[in-house]
Design a protein around this motif. Structure first.
Motif, PDB file in Angstrom:
ATOM      1  N   TRP A  15       0.838  -1.197   0.000  1.00 13.66           N
ATOM      2  CA  TRP A  15       0.000   0.000   0.000  1.00 13.66           C
ATOM      3  C   TRP A  15       0.879   1.256   0.000  1.00 13.66           C
ATOM      4  O   TRP A  15       0.644   2.202  -0.757  1.00 13.66           O
ATOM      5  CB  TRP A  15      -0.927  -0.022   1.199  1.00 13.66           C
ATOM      6  CG  TRP A  15      -2.017   1.012   1.230  1.00 13.66           C
ATOM      7  CD1 TRP A  15      -2.320   1.946   0.281  1.00 13.66           C
ATOM      8  CD2 TRP A  15      -2.956   1.196   2.280  1.00 13.66           C
ATOM      9  NE1 TRP A  15      -3.398   2.701   0.684  1.00 13.66           N
ATOM     10  CE2 TRP A  15      -3.806   2.260   1.907  1.00 13.66           C
ATOM     11  CE3 TRP A  15      -3.170   0.568   3.511  1.00 13.66           C
ATOM     12  CZ2 TRP A  15      -4.844   2.704   2.714  1.00 13.66           C
ATOM     13  CZ3 TRP A  15      -4.202   1.009   4.304  1.00 13.66           C
ATOM     14  CH2 TRP A  15      -5.042   2.069   3.914  1.00 13.66           C
ATOM     15  N   LEU A  16       1.908   1.254   0.821  1.00 13.21           N
ATOM     16  CA  LEU A  16       2.826   2.392   0.895  1.00 13.21           C
ATOM     17  C   LEU A  16       3.532   2.599  -0.446  1.00 13.21           C
ATOM     18  O   LEU A  16       3.629   3.726  -0.943  1.00 13.21           O
ATOM     19  CB  LEU A  16       3.840   2.185   2.021  1.00 13.21           C
ATOM     20  CG  LEU A  16       4.803   3.338   2.283  1.00 13.21           C
ATOM     21  CD1 LEU A  16       4.056   4.601   2.711  1.00 13.21           C
ATOM     22  CD2 LEU A  16       5.810   2.929   3.362  1.00 13.21           C
ATOM     23  N   THR A  47       4.577   5.695  -5.191  1.00 13.01           N
ATOM     24  CA  THR A  47       4.852   5.683  -6.629  1.00 13.01           C
ATOM     25  C   THR A  47       3.786   6.440  -7.414  1.00 13.01           C
ATOM     26  O   THR A  47       4.075   6.981  -8.484  1.00 13.01           O
ATOM     27  CB  THR A  47       5.005   4.250  -7.184  1.00 13.01           C
ATOM     28  OG1 THR A  47       3.827   3.488  -6.872  1.00 13.01           O
ATOM     29  CG2 THR A  47       6.248   3.579  -6.623  1.00 13.01           C
ATOM     30  N   GLY A  48       2.575   6.512  -6.891  1.00 15.65           N
ATOM     31  CA  GLY A  48       1.552   7.325  -7.542  1.00 15.65           C
ATOM     32  C   GLY A  48       1.972   8.784  -7.609  1.00 15.65           C
ATOM     33  O   GLY A  48       1.776   9.459  -8.623  1.00 15.65           O
ATOM     34  N   VAL A  49       2.568   9.275  -6.546  1.00 12.48           N
ATOM     35  CA  VAL A  49       3.054  10.657  -6.515  1.00 12.48           C
ATOM     36  C   VAL A  49       4.232  10.828  -7.476  1.00 12.48           C
ATOM     37  O   VAL A  49       4.294  11.806  -8.232  1.00 12.48           O
ATOM     38  CB  VAL A  49       3.450  11.067  -5.083  1.00 12.48           C
ATOM     39  CG1 VAL A  49       4.029  12.481  -5.066  1.00 12.48           C
ATOM     40  CG2 VAL A  49       2.256  10.969  -4.139  1.00 12.48           C
ATOM     41  N   ILE A  50       5.137   9.867  -7.480  1.00 11.35           N
ATOM     42  CA  ILE A  50       6.304   9.942  -8.374  1.00 11.35           C
ATOM     43  C   ILE A  50       5.855   9.928  -9.836  1.00 11.35           C
ATOM     44  O   ILE A  50       6.359  10.713 -10.652  1.00 11.35           O
ATOM     45  CB  ILE A  50       7.296   8.799  -8.074  1.00 11.35           C
ATOM     46  CG1 ILE A  50       7.886   8.967  -6.674  1.00 11.35           C
ATOM     47  CG2 ILE A  50       8.400   8.755  -9.129  1.00 11.35           C
ATOM     48  CD1 ILE A  50       8.679   7.762  -6.183  1.00 11.35           C
ATOM     49  N   VAL A  51       4.909   9.068 -10.172  1.00 10.20           N
ATOM     50  CA  VAL A  51       4.385   9.005 -11.542  1.00 10.20           C
ATOM     51  C   VAL A  51       3.792  10.358 -11.934  1.00 10.20           C
ATOM     52  O   VAL A  51       4.029  10.863 -13.037  1.00 10.20           O
ATOM     53  CB  VAL A  51       3.354   7.862 -11.691  1.00 10.20           C
ATOM     54  CG1 VAL A  51       2.517   8.023 -12.947  1.00 10.20           C
ATOM     55  CG2 VAL A  51       4.057   6.512 -11.674  1.00 10.20           C
ATOM     56  N   TYR A  52       3.033  10.965 -11.032  1.00 10.61           N
ATOM     57  CA  TYR A  52       2.447  12.282 -11.317  1.00 10.61           C
ATOM     58  C   TYR A  52       3.534  13.302 -11.642  1.00 10.61           C
ATOM     59  O   TYR A  52       3.440  14.030 -12.641  1.00 10.61           O
ATOM     60  CB  TYR A  52       1.604  12.776 -10.134  1.00 10.61           C
ATOM     61  CG  TYR A  52       1.290  14.247 -10.236  1.00 10.61           C
ATOM     62  CD1 TYR A  52       0.297  14.705 -11.108  1.00 10.61           C
ATOM     63  CD2 TYR A  52       2.003  15.181  -9.497  1.00 10.61           C
ATOM     64  CE1 TYR A  52       0.027  16.057 -11.227  1.00 10.61           C
ATOM     65  CE2 TYR A  52       1.736  16.535  -9.615  1.00 10.61           C
ATOM     66  CZ  TYR A  52       0.750  16.974 -10.483  1.00 10.61           C
ATOM     67  OH  TYR A  52       0.495  18.315 -10.601  1.00 10.61           O
ATOM     68  N   PHE A  53       4.557  13.364 -10.801  1.00  9.88           N
ATOM     69  CA  PHE A  53       5.609  14.359 -11.023  1.00  9.88           C
ATOM     70  C   PHE A  53       6.422  14.063 -12.283  1.00  9.88           C
ATOM     71  O   PHE A  53       6.851  14.993 -12.982  1.00  9.88           O
ATOM     72  CB  PHE A  53       6.509  14.496  -9.791  1.00  9.88           C
ATOM     73  CG  PHE A  53       5.890  15.346  -8.721  1.00  9.88           C
ATOM     74  CD1 PHE A  53       5.674  16.697  -8.931  1.00  9.88           C
ATOM     75  CD2 PHE A  53       5.490  14.783  -7.520  1.00  9.88           C
ATOM     76  CE1 PHE A  53       5.078  17.493  -7.957  1.00  9.88           C
ATOM     77  CE2 PHE A  53       4.903  15.569  -6.538  1.00  9.88           C
ATOM     78  CZ  PHE A  53       4.686  16.927  -6.753  1.00  9.88           C
ATOM     79  N   MET A  54       6.606  12.791 -12.600  1.00  6.47           N
ATOM     80  CA  MET A  54       7.310  12.465 -13.842  1.00  6.47           C
ATOM     81  C   MET A  54       6.489  12.881 -15.056  1.00  6.47           C
ATOM     82  O   MET A  54       7.023  13.428 -16.025  1.00  6.47           O
ATOM     83  CB  MET A  54       7.661  10.979 -13.880  1.00  6.47           C
ATOM     84  CG  MET A  54       8.741  10.593 -12.889  1.00  6.47           C
ATOM     85  SD  MET A  54       9.135   8.839 -12.930  1.00  6.47           S
ATOM     86  CE  MET A  54      10.250   8.823 -14.351  1.00  6.47           C
TER      87      MET A  54
END
Length: 182
Positions: free
Chosen positions: A164-165, A170-177
């Motif tokens: 879950w963590l 990674t959802g945040v990292i994908v957004y920023f990428m």
């Protein structure tokens, strides 16, 4: 700590099957939405803030998960429960915003080239696969907690929590990428 149900009590297979079925239906719906549904606002003029909101909700979920871990390590079960419910609420709100965003705008294309491209797609693929696995695990982990079966909850939470963590971070990292290569 002992599980509160009567000794010998087993979770009915129908409950676990229902959780898995709901998770599979949700995952199939999301796959359809992302890969087959025609977006209704391809110009991205309505609710353009949704991707940023999703990143904020994932960040809030991550914080709640980390706080919840800290509480359980200190033996503060009620605070832990509240933090985990908060993480669940943020994840649920994320899911609503995610569905809305994809229904309106469709899938965002990653425009990065070179070395960053396989890094992005490796991260994205692991994020997607683990999010599909995380959903039933989260629901089952919550089920054991809500039914007072804390030893069983603890056993499965050891696997659920890091997945879950990971999905949340990674959802945040994908957004920023995606944002960086727009």
């Amino acid at each position: 700590m002992q599980d509160t149900p009567v000794p010998g009590y087993r979770t009915p297979a129908s409950i676990i099957a229902a959780i898995i079925l709901v998770s599979l239906v949700a995952s199939a719906f999301l796959a359809w939405l992302v890969y087959f549904h025609a977006p209704t606002d391809v110009a991205n003029t309505q609710l353009a803030f949704l991707p940023a909101l999703n990143a904020a909700l994932n960040t809030a979920c991550t914080i709640a998960l980390l706080v919840g871990l800290g509480y359980i390590k200190k033996g503060k079960m009620i605070a832990h429960r509240n933090a985990m419910f908060t993480a669940f609420i943020f994840s649920s709100l994320f899911l609503v915003a995610y569905i809305t965003n994809h229904a309106l705008h469709g899938d965002m294309r990653f425009l990065g080239t070179g070395t960053i491209r396989p890094i992005y797609f490796s991260l994205l693929i692991s994020h997607i696969l683990l999010s599909v696995i995380a959903l039933p695990m989260i629901l089952i982990t919550f089920f054991f907690s809500l039914t007072g079966r804390f030893p069983t909850h603890k056993k499965i939470a050891r696997y659920t929590y890091p997945i879950w963590l990971y999905v949340s971070v990674t959802g945040v990292i994908v957004y920023f990428m995606l944002a960086a290569y727009r």
